[in-house]
Design a protein around this motif. Structure first.
Motif, mmCIF file in Angstrom:
data_model
loop_
_atom_site.group_PDB
_atom_site.id
_atom_site.type_symbol
_atom_site.label_atom_id
_atom_site.label_comp_id
_atom_site.label_asym_id
_atom_site.label_seq_id
_atom_site.Cartn_x
_atom_site.Cartn_y
_atom_site.Cartn_z
ATOM 1 N N GLN A 192 122.908 -7.954 -19.266
ATOM 2 C CA GLN A 192 121.969 -8.452 -18.239
ATOM 3 C C GLN A 192 120.689 -7.610 -18.213
ATOM 4 N N ASN A 206 119.506 -5.093 -17.258
ATOM 5 C CA ASN A 206 119.466 -4.009 -16.265
ATOM 6 C C ASN A 206 118.127 -3.295 -16.225
ATOM 7 N N LEU A 207 117.064 -4.068 -16.314
ATOM 8 C CA LEU A 207 115.735 -3.488 -16.114
ATOM 9 C C LEU A 207 115.505 -3.368 -14.603
ATOM 10 N N ILE A 208 114.844 -2.303 -14.212
ATOM 11 C CA ILE A 208 114.593 -2.112 -12.778
ATOM 12 C C ILE A 208 113.441 -3.041 -12.382
ATOM 13 N N PRO A 209 113.709 -3.958 -11.447
ATOM 14 C CA PRO A 209 112.724 -5.017 -11.182
ATOM 15 C C PRO A 209 111.469 -4.553 -10.439
ATOM 16 N N THR A 210 111.549 -3.400 -9.794
ATOM 17 C CA THR A 210 110.430 -2.979 -8.933
ATOM 18 C C THR A 210 109.437 -2.074 -9.655
ATOM 19 N N ILE A 211 109.658 -1.833 -10.947
ATOM 20 C CA ILE A 211 108.702 -1.019 -11.704
ATOM 21 C C ILE A 211 108.224 -1.800 -12.923
ATOM 22 N N GLU A 267 107.102 1.479 -17.342
ATOM 23 C CA GLU A 267 107.902 2.458 -16.583
ATOM 24 C C GLU A 267 109.381 2.297 -16.896
ATOM 25 N N VAL A 317 112.042 5.268 -18.928
ATOM 26 C CA VAL A 317 113.162 5.875 -18.193
ATOM 27 C C VAL A 317 113.992 6.869 -19.029
ATOM 28 N N LEU A 348 112.192 10.073 -19.206
ATOM 29 C CA LEU A 348 112.195 10.776 -17.908
ATOM 30 C C LEU A 348 113.538 11.467 -17.689
ATOM 31 N N LYS A 388 105.139 7.574 -20.489
ATOM 32 C CA LYS A 388 104.489 6.267 -20.406
ATOM 33 C C LYS A 388 103.695 5.969 -21.686
ATOM 34 N N ARG A 421 105.870 -6.590 -14.235
ATOM 35 C CA ARG A 421 107.228 -6.281 -13.810
ATOM 36 C C ARG A 421 108.183 -7.219 -14.547
ATOM 37 N N ARG A 437 113.355 0.120 -24.464
ATOM 38 C CA ARG A 437 113.916 1.203 -23.654
ATOM 39 C C ARG A 437 115.028 1.927 -24.410
#
Lengths: 386, 251
Positions: B103, B105-110, B114, B118, B121, B131, B150, B166
């Protein structure tokens, strides 16, 4: 990763705003209600601040300053006779009725002080002079009296104006600054003898004896000596603290123990706390659940549990700081308005924002811990199970 | 135990030997992996295939170090994963393994950049450097122009390419993919698999893909077929066969 945590938090606008709202509401309810409670409690001791004296001697069963079990006039001399006492003067304190020009009545807090020494007189006279209090029918009123007793007059109450206290004329010779009384009535000073004339007569009318220690003797020692010599109760007048021999402390605790005021305010504070805990914890937990797969993916990709926990703590504390800041700002605006209007009573001791901040941080810690607990049970392998 | 220096692997990226894994206890005990042995080589795409519930994902989790095993040994890039615990295992995953989830699993709010940054980071690279690197990798997977968006704005195939970026941004020697084409249509699946092939070949990486999408079998160098917790067959695909997608849903 901290930046990532904050972006995750700010990105979920609905939950972010809900968290802020919960913590804002909790902060506002706690600070606003406690500050009004503290203000109200301060009002109960206004007479002690307006009639400044280091020692107050009262009848032995008296527990608070607004309660008057009258003394005999001879008790002034008994207190003066104590070797540790430098001076002792009578004070009358009682609620009386003022007849307004339009025929209506207002209550006042009448204070009668010794005409010779004027001990217990207001400390800051704004208009007129203190010594004019010795003139016939003279009274000094506070600013609230100007506001309250001007009803029906063509202009606000000022020097030279008269009104009636229990049908006896009183002439304003001074306007002073004073703390507001718990009963809501303005303070009116006159001489002790005239105060007795204004008041319906009774067998004993002396409310209290105010006194000061001789040089080299502490206030506490003098108060103890007065009690020993006279059998009366001698309170010191320093300010609210842990000392039960302080009249302020004794008065405030009396109100706490004998009225429903703390329960009423305390209930609202508890509600604020519950609202804060419920909204913050529930919303933050929902936020963690919504992001569980993302946090799990971070865990699988090699983010340590400690680091993930720190991310949740940063998120929880960030909303805590913002919610607390907004709540405190709103409480300050409310307090500023109340001070401007003169009521409701508001007093924010320095410990109140500090303690509230502690409470908000505790709520945030609890919310973060719930999230951390949930995340700790999430195995990174579960991220593979779509 | 894991070290920062990579031990010699002789071209073997993953070496699974006699691994057993069970869930539950008593009568409800489920033996999911039964004496499984398997090797994945550097530079190859190895596909784990088989019916649902046969243990593919469990084996993948064990190889990825996200799940412990009851017995047996797993060497990944020469490091004995079965002996690693806690922080060492976490650090090993962060450094050596790229993950691609079914699925995404990308973070939807960034933003996409970004999201891609990850793994860097996690390894302590500064946000600006991460970045910058992320944008380079996004360019490489053909998503350079979407770095500001996004994930919610992207199609499934585009999101999967972000997920691939990623997985590759920290240049891991092993890439683990769980059903990478399950959420993709045929065209996007083809693009993604082409990318995997480049990824494996170009950098000498091992790519392990769990799938039961038979459209993509031809992209594998080798296929390990599982059934009921056992590897029942490992075979090399025909290099002359041209990989292609049938444009209809299998099964």
């Amino acid at each position: 990763m901290i930046g990532l945590a904050l972006k995750m938090l700010f990105g979920d606008t609905a939950k972010y705003l809900m968290l802020i709202a919960g913590l804002f509401l909790a902060t506002f309810l706690i600070v606003q209600q406690v500050s009004v409670f503290c203000g109200l409690m301060r009002w109960t001791t206004s007479t002690l601040k307006n009639v400044g004296a280091p020692i107050w001697v009262v009848e032995e069963r008296v527990e608070q300053v607004n309660e008057t079990n009258a003394l005999r006039d001879t008790d002034v001399a008994r207190v003066r006779s104590v070797s540790e006492v430098a001076w002792a003067m009578p004070v009358f304190s009682g609620i009386q009725r003022v007849r307004m020009d339009d025929g209506s009545f207002k209550t006042i807090q009448l204070i009668g002080i010794d005409s010779a020494s004027l001990a217990g007189a207001p400390t800051r006279i704004l208009e007129g002079t203190l010594i004019d209090l010795r003139l016939p029918n003279a009274v000094i009123v506070d600013e609230l009296a100007v506001e309250r007793l001007s009803k029906g007059r063509p202009h606000p109450l000022t020097l030279g104006d008269t009104f009636e206290i229990n049908d006896i004329e009183a002439r304003v010779v001074g306007i002073c600054e004073a703390k507001r009384s718990f009963t809501g009535g303005p303070y009116v000073w006159t001489t002790y003898e005239r105060a007795l004339q204004y008041t319906p007569p009774s067998r004993k009318m002396l409310s209290a004896v105010i006194a000061g220690p001789v040089e080299g003797v502490s206030v506490d020692e003098a108060a103890a000596a007065i009690e020993k010599a006279t059998g009366l109760k001698a309170f010191v007048n320093r300010g609210f603290g842990e000392n039960e021999k302080d009249f302020n402390t004794s008065t405030i605790w009396w109100y706490v123990r004998n009225t429903g005021i703390p329960v009423s305010f305390g209930t609202t504070v508890v509600i604020g706390l519950i609202v804060g805990i419920a909204i913050a914890c529930q919303t933050f937990y929902a936020f963690v659940l919504d992001n569980l797969m993302h946090l799990g993916a971070l865990k699988a990709m090699g983010t340590s549990s400690f680091r993930l926990s720190m991310m949740l703590i940063v998120q929880a504390f960030t909303v805590g700081f913002i919610g607390f800041g907004l709540g405190l700002a709103a409480s300050s605006v409310f307090a500023a308005g109340a001070i401007e209007r003169g009521q409701p009573p508001v007093y924010i001791p320095w410990i109140l924002p500090v303690a509230t901040f502690g409470v908000i941080l505790a709520i945030c810690s609890l919310a973060a811990l719930l999230g951390i607990f949930r995340l700790s049970r999430f195995e990174p392998a579960m991220v593979f199970r779509a | 135990m894991a070290t920062d220096s990579q031990p010699a692997t002789n071209g073997i990226a993953v070496d699974v030997r006699g691994v057993n894994k069970s869930f539950g206890s008593g009568e409800s005990r489920l033996h999911v992996l039964k004496d499984v042995s398997l090797q994945a080589r550097t530079g190859e795409i190895l596909m784990l295939v088989g019916p649902s519930g046969c243990g593919k994902t469990t084996l993948l989790s064990a190889i990825a170090g996200t799940m412990g095993v009851d017995s047996g040994e797993i060497d990944v890039l020469g490091n004995p994963l079965h002996r690693m615990r806690g922080g060492a295992l976490t650090r090993f995953r962060a450094k050596n393994i790229g993950f691609i989830f079914q699925q995404f699993n990308l973070i939807p709010t960034i933003t996409c950049a970004e999201n891609v940054s990850v793994p860097l980071l996690i390894r302590g690279v500064s946000a600006s450097a991460a970045k910058k690197k992320a944008r380079e990798v996004l360019d490489a997977v053909g998503m350079g122009d979407r770095w500001k968006d996004r994930p919610g704005k992207l199609s499934g195939g585009q999101q999967q390419r972000i997920a691939i970026a990623r997985a590759l941004v920290h240049e891991p020697p092993l890439v683990i993919c769980d059903e990478p084409t399950a959420a993709l249509d045929a065209k996007n699946g083809e693009i993604v698999l082409d990318l995997f092939r480049q990824v494996a070949r170009a950098a000498g990486r091992a790519v392990i893909i769990v799938t039961h999408d038979n459209r993509i079998f031809s992209y594998a160098d080798r296929i390990a077929r599982m059934d009921d917790g056992c590897i029942v067959d490992v075979h090399r695909t025909d290099p002359r066969e041209t990989a292609h997608f049938e444009h209809e849903v299998p099964h």
